[in-house]
Design an enzyme around this catalytic site. Structure first.
Site, PDB file in Angstrom:
ATOM      1  N   ASP A   1       0.829  -1.214   0.000  1.00  0.00           N
ATOM      2  CA  ASP A   1       0.000   0.000   0.000  1.00  0.00           C
ATOM      3  C   ASP A   1       0.863   1.263   0.000  1.00  0.00           C
ATOM      4  O   ASP A   1       0.399   2.336   0.362  1.00  0.00           O
ATOM      5  CB  ASP A   1      -0.940  -0.005   1.222  1.00  0.00           C
ATOM      6  CG  ASP A   1      -0.178  -0.089   2.528  1.00  0.00           C
ATOM      7  OD1 ASP A   1       1.061  -0.315   2.491  1.00  0.00           O
ATOM      8  OD2 ASP A   1      -0.799   0.079   3.589  1.00  0.00           O
TER       9      ASP A   1
ATOM     10  N   HIS B   1      21.555   2.669 -20.125  1.00  0.00           N
ATOM     11  CA  HIS B   1      20.631   2.982 -19.025  1.00  0.00           C
ATOM     12  C   HIS B   1      21.074   2.259 -17.749  1.00  0.00           C
ATOM     13  O   HIS B   1      20.264   1.586 -17.100  1.00  0.00           O
ATOM     14  CB  HIS B   1      19.189   2.618 -19.402  1.00  0.00           C
ATOM     15  CG  HIS B   1      18.634   3.499 -20.482  1.00  0.00           C
ATOM     16  ND1 HIS B   1      17.530   3.174 -21.225  1.00  0.00           N
ATOM     17  CD2 HIS B   1      19.029   4.712 -20.942  1.00  0.00           C
ATOM     18  CE1 HIS B   1      17.275   4.138 -22.104  1.00  0.00           C
ATOM     19  NE2 HIS B   1      18.184   5.079 -21.957  1.00  0.00           N
TER      20      HIS B   1
ATOM     21  N   ASP C   1      24.802  10.821 -15.747  1.00  0.00           N
ATOM     22  CA  ASP C   1      23.674  11.406 -16.487  1.00  0.00           C
ATOM     23  C   ASP C   1      22.596  11.648 -15.448  1.00  0.00           C
ATOM     24  O   ASP C   1      21.959  10.700 -14.974  1.00  0.00           O
ATOM     25  CB  ASP C   1      23.213  10.424 -17.574  1.00  0.00           C
ATOM     26  CG  ASP C   1      22.097  11.003 -18.445  1.00  0.00           C
ATOM     27  OD1 ASP C   1      21.462  11.995 -18.038  1.00  0.00           O
ATOM     28  OD2 ASP C   1      21.855  10.435 -19.535  1.00  0.00           O
TER      29      ASP C   1
ATOM     30  N   ASP D   1      18.457  17.779 -18.045  1.00  0.00           N
ATOM     31  CA  ASP D   1      18.955  16.453 -18.444  1.00  0.00           C
ATOM     32  C   ASP D   1      20.409  16.664 -18.869  1.00  0.00           C
ATOM     33  O   ASP D   1      20.660  17.138 -19.976  1.00  0.00           O
ATOM     34  CB  ASP D   1      18.082  15.925 -19.597  1.00  0.00           C
ATOM     35  CG  ASP D   1      18.517  14.553 -20.079  1.00  0.00           C
ATOM     36  OD1 ASP D   1      19.415  13.952 -19.460  1.00  0.00           O
ATOM     37  OD2 ASP D   1      17.954  14.088 -21.093  1.00  0.00           O
TER      38      ASP D   1
ATOM     39  N   HIS E   1      22.831   5.832 -30.049  1.00  0.00           N
ATOM     40  CA  HIS E   1      21.589   6.570 -29.793  1.00  0.00           C
ATOM     41  C   HIS E   1      21.606   7.866 -30.607  1.00  0.00           C
ATOM     42  O   HIS E   1      22.593   8.197 -31.245  1.00  0.00           O
ATOM     43  CB  HIS E   1      21.416   6.857 -28.294  1.00  0.00           C
ATOM     44  CG  HIS E   1      22.556   7.601 -27.662  1.00  0.00           C
ATOM     45  ND1 HIS E   1      22.744   8.953 -27.814  1.00  0.00           N
ATOM     46  CD2 HIS E   1      23.578   7.174 -26.876  1.00  0.00           C
ATOM     47  CE1 HIS E   1      23.811   9.332 -27.136  1.00  0.00           C
ATOM     48  NE2 HIS E   1      24.347   8.270 -26.563  1.00  0.00           N
TER      49      HIS E   1
ATOM     50  N   HIS F   1      16.792  15.096 -27.912  1.00  0.00           N
ATOM     51  CA  HIS F   1      15.322  14.992 -27.866  1.00  0.00           C
ATOM     52  C   HIS F   1      14.791  16.313 -27.327  1.00  0.00           C
ATOM     53  O   HIS F   1      15.529  17.095 -26.731  1.00  0.00           O
ATOM     54  CB  HIS F   1      14.913  13.826 -26.949  1.00  0.00           C
ATOM     55  CG  HIS F   1      15.619  13.815 -25.625  1.00  0.00           C
ATOM     56  ND1 HIS F   1      15.214  14.593 -24.560  1.00  0.00           N
ATOM     57  CD2 HIS F   1      16.739  13.177 -25.192  1.00  0.00           C
ATOM     58  CE1 HIS F   1      16.037  14.400 -23.536  1.00  0.00           C
ATOM     59  NE2 HIS F   1      16.981  13.558 -23.897  1.00  0.00           N
TER      60      HIS F   1
ATOM     61  N   HIS G   1      11.882  13.474 -21.873  1.00  0.00           N
ATOM     62  CA  HIS G   1      11.745  13.272 -23.319  1.00  0.00           C
ATOM     63  C   HIS G   1      10.430  13.950 -23.666  1.00  0.00           C
ATOM     64  O   HIS G   1       9.370  13.336 -23.612  1.00  0.00           O
ATOM     65  CB  HIS G   1      11.726  11.788 -23.682  1.00  0.00           C
ATOM     66  CG  HIS G   1      13.040  11.118 -23.381  1.00  0.00           C
ATOM     67  ND1 HIS G   1      13.198   9.758 -23.284  1.00  0.00           N
ATOM     68  CD2 HIS G   1      14.281  11.633 -23.136  1.00  0.00           C
ATOM     69  CE1 HIS G   1      14.462   9.471 -23.004  1.00  0.00           C
ATOM     70  NE2 HIS G   1      15.144  10.587 -22.911  1.00  0.00           N
TER      71      HIS G   1
ATOM     72  N   GLU H   1      23.443  15.458 -27.014  1.00  0.00           N
ATOM     73  CA  GLU H   1      24.096  14.450 -26.185  1.00  0.00           C
ATOM     74  C   GLU H   1      24.811  13.349 -26.958  1.00  0.00           C
ATOM     75  O   GLU H   1      24.467  12.179 -26.863  1.00  0.00           O
ATOM     76  CB  GLU H   1      23.074  13.819 -25.233  1.00  0.00           C
ATOM     77  CG  GLU H   1      21.781  13.339 -25.881  1.00  0.00           C
ATOM     78  CD  GLU H   1      20.840  12.700 -24.856  1.00  0.00           C
ATOM     79  OE1 GLU H   1      21.280  11.765 -24.174  1.00  0.00           O
ATOM     80  OE2 GLU H   1      19.688  13.151 -24.746  1.00  0.00           O
TER      81      GLU H   1
ATOM     82  N   TYR I   1      30.855   4.783 -27.004  1.00  0.00           N
ATOM     83  CA  TYR I   1      30.884   3.705 -26.004  1.00  0.00           C
ATOM     84  C   TYR I   1      31.631   2.531 -26.621  1.00  0.00           C
ATOM     85  O   TYR I   1      31.203   1.973 -27.631  1.00  0.00           O
ATOM     86  CB  TYR I   1      29.453   3.294 -25.638  1.00  0.00           C
ATOM     87  CG  TYR I   1      28.573   4.505 -25.368  1.00  0.00           C
ATOM     88  CD1 TYR I   1      28.507   5.076 -24.105  1.00  0.00           C
ATOM     89  CD2 TYR I   1      27.838   5.096 -26.418  1.00  0.00           C
ATOM     90  CE1 TYR I   1      27.730   6.209 -23.881  1.00  0.00           C
ATOM     91  CE2 TYR I   1      27.067   6.225 -26.203  1.00  0.00           C
ATOM     92  CZ  TYR I   1      27.015   6.779 -24.942  1.00  0.00           C
ATOM     93  OH  TYR I   1      26.250   7.903 -24.721  1.00  0.00           O
TER      94      TYR I   1
ATOM     95  N   ARG J   1      29.752  10.336 -22.652  1.00  0.00           N
ATOM     96  CA  ARG J   1      28.658  11.135 -23.220  1.00  0.00           C
ATOM     97  C   ARG J   1      28.762  12.525 -22.608  1.00  0.00           C
ATOM     98  O   ARG J   1      29.134  12.664 -21.441  1.00  0.00           O
ATOM     99  CB  ARG J   1      27.291  10.506 -22.890  1.00  0.00           C
ATOM    100  CG  ARG J   1      26.104  11.330 -23.377  1.00  0.00           C
ATOM    101  CD  ARG J   1      24.782  10.553 -23.418  1.00  0.00           C
ATOM    102  NE  ARG J   1      24.300  10.120 -22.119  1.00  0.00           N
ATOM    103  CZ  ARG J   1      24.361   8.892 -21.655  1.00  0.00           C
ATOM    104  NH1 ARG J   1      24.910   7.940 -22.389  1.00  0.00           N
ATOM    105  NH2 ARG J   1      23.908   8.583 -20.464  1.00  0.00           N
TER     106      ARG J   1
ATOM    107  N   GLU K   1      26.252  15.820 -22.399  1.00  0.00           N
ATOM    108  CA  GLU K   1      24.869  16.222 -22.706  1.00  0.00           C
ATOM    109  C   GLU K   1      24.560  17.597 -22.143  1.00  0.00           C
ATOM    110  O   GLU K   1      24.749  17.848 -20.951  1.00  0.00           O
ATOM    111  CB  GLU K   1      23.894  15.197 -22.103  1.00  0.00           C
ATOM    112  CG  GLU K   1      22.434  15.582 -22.296  1.00  0.00           C
ATOM    113  CD  GLU K   1      21.462  14.483 -21.870  1.00  0.00           C
ATOM    114  OE1 GLU K   1      21.815  13.692 -20.968  1.00  0.00           O
ATOM    115  OE2 GLU K   1      20.364  14.432 -22.443  1.00  0.00           O
TER     116      GLU K   1
HETATM  117  N1  GLY Z   1      18.668  10.825 -19.351  1.00  0.00           N
HETATM  118  C1  GLY Z   1      17.895  10.428 -20.434  1.00  0.00           C
HETATM  119  C2  GLY Z   1      18.437  10.916 -21.691  1.00  0.00           C
HETATM  120  O1  GLY Z   1      19.561  11.385 -21.733  1.00  0.00           O
HETATM  121  O2  GLY Z   1      17.782  10.925 -22.680  1.00  0.00           O
HETATM  122 MN    MN Z   2      18.769  13.212 -22.776  1.00  0.00          MN
HETATM  123 MN    MN Z   3      20.492  12.302 -20.071  1.00  0.00          MN
END
Ligand code: GLY
Ligand code: MN
Ligand code: MN
Length: 438
Positions: free
Chosen positions: A39, A242, A259, A270, A349, A353, A360, A383, A387, A405, A407
């Protein structure tokens, strides 16, 4: 500015109603409360569309917009006041609060919706509703419309058409107002400060979760919270896009990829930075790092009005492909490699975005078959990354297990762009100087 002003919510409702037209009605439900286990609830987060139109953050609420309706164009169904429940669970605005503080023209207890809403649907042709977002609520909307249809012989007229509310609303949300940009700026400022704090706290022998805690501390002390699950990945953990465990010891000689972004007043940042655990890049790390940085800068340089959505990505792909050839990880001519998307082995990737209330964020990336053209007020991330898995075959040992990365959060302005996340360094020398001084 500490939050989006009340008048702006009214402006959004008017804009939406104008584009809907007078023969229509919009139904927008609040997010459901979600259980984490047994709960125990997850922290409540209002649905972004609902918040965008109402500024009202209680669950079990429904907003109705009925353009041109004489009695009330904007109606809120909300939880009734209840002294016992409020003692246990917290304050409620009630119907008086919904009209008095949130500008609804009229408000009713949510328990009365089955009785009242069908009457509002009657004689409207179109129902603007985001089907599929809250499946349990979909059933109720369909039930109300079908209930009316069944009563056609009694002279009741049911709406004939469902229209995707998200389509109209999400195009509005794509263009950020001054107040929204102020919130995004603050979210990015707090996010950048958290990354600086993480760099200062990092060293060999510390654990990923300790650095994650520094980030959480910086967010919370500014009344912000995570906008998504943070990634704090040392060494080859950075190659898991991720990575969520965030519980491994940090080792001398490794890089750390973080990240992490926060949500402030419903607006997200982000941000990703990658830096050496001991404060000094090795030459091998630096050779990859500088390619990603150059890709980040080249992509940001393409963020300006008139360019299309994919231009920053194309610029990043060009720099990364050239860099991978220089490193000996790809062989061949750059244009041919780009066409074959050979870079995707190491950069799998996209370059960014939309960013806004959702990390996102909503908004179309294409109109028909064409990439969307960038316009002032749009906000996006940039970003790029490289890798190189620890077990990558045919790769020199010194490059294996490196994941990088970088970003940033960027607003399209009239003349170019504004980088919101500049409060944390990204040039290798600047990062080293910051960590040395810590
Ligand atoms: N942290 C999610 C992305 O970079 O899209
Ligand atoms: Mn992002
Ligand atoms: Mn990110």
């Amino acid at each position: 500015m500490k939050s989006v002003p009340r008048a702006e919510f009214a402006r959004r409702r008017r804009q939406l109603m104008r584009s809907m037209g007078r023969d229509s009605i919009a139904i927008v439900p609040a997010a459901p409360v979600r259980l984490r286990n047994s709960d125990v609830e997850y922290a409540y987060r209002q649905d972004s569309d609902f918040h965008y139109l109402t500024g009202f953050d209680e669950p079990e609420s429904v907003a109705i917009l009925i353009p041109g309706r004489a009695q009330a164009e904007y109606v809120l169904f909300v939880r009734d006041r209840d002294p016992t429940r409020e003692t246990w669970d917290g304050r409620r605005a009630g119907t008086a609060g919904a009209t008095g503080e949130y500008d609804a023209d009229d408000a009713f207890p949510i328990g009365d919706i089955d009785e009242i809403l069908p009457g509002m649907l009657e004689n409207r042709e179109k129902v603007y509703y985001a089907m599929g977002t809250h499946p349990d609520f979909d059933q109720r909307v369909v039930g109300w419309v079908n209930g009316l249809r069944a009563q056609a012989k009694h002279g009741r007229h049911a709406p004939q058409e469902f229209v995707a509310l998200d389509h109209v609303l999400h195009d509005m949300r794509l263009f950020k107002s001054r107040a929204e940009l102020a919130m995004l700026r603050e979210a990015a400022r707090i996010g950048a400060a958290a990354h600086v704090r993480a760099m200062q706290a990092t060293g060999p022998g510390r654990n990923e979760y300790e650095i994650a805690a520094e980030i959480a501390h910086e967010f919370r002390r500014h009344n912000a919270d995570h906008s998504y699950l943070p990634i704090v990945g040392g060494g080859e953990n950075a190659c898991i896009l991720h990575y969520r465990e965030n519980d491994a010891p940090l080792r001398e000689g490794d890089l750390l990829l973080i990240d992490a972004g926060c949500e402030y007043q419903k607006y997200a940042s982000d941000i990703t930075r990658t830096f050496p655990v001991n404060g000094r890049f090795t030459p091998a790390q630096r050779s990859v790092y500088d390619i990603v940085l150059e890709a980040n800068l080249a992509a940001i340089a393409k963020v300006r009005p008139g360019n299309h959505w994919n231009e920053p990505h194309d610029a990043a792909v060009r720099v990364i492909t050239q860099g991978l050839v220089r490193l000996g990880l790809l062989k061949g001519r750059v244009p041919t490699l780009e066409k074959a998307q050979a870079y995707r082995r190491y950069f799998m990737h996209r370059t960014g975005h939309w960013l806004g209330m959702d990390v996102h964020d909503v908004g179309d990336y294409k109109i028909g078959d064409e990439w969307r053209v960038l316009e002032p007020g749009m906000v996006l991330t940039i970003e790029p990354g490289i890798y190189i898995p620890a077990n990558a075959r045919g790769v020199p040992k010194r490059l294996r297990g490196i994941g990088i990365r970088i970003e940033d959060d960027v607003v399209v302005t009239k003349s170019g762009c504004e980088v919101l996340s500049g409060g944390v360094p990204k040039r290798a020398e600047e990062i080293e100087a910051l960590m040395e001084a810590a």
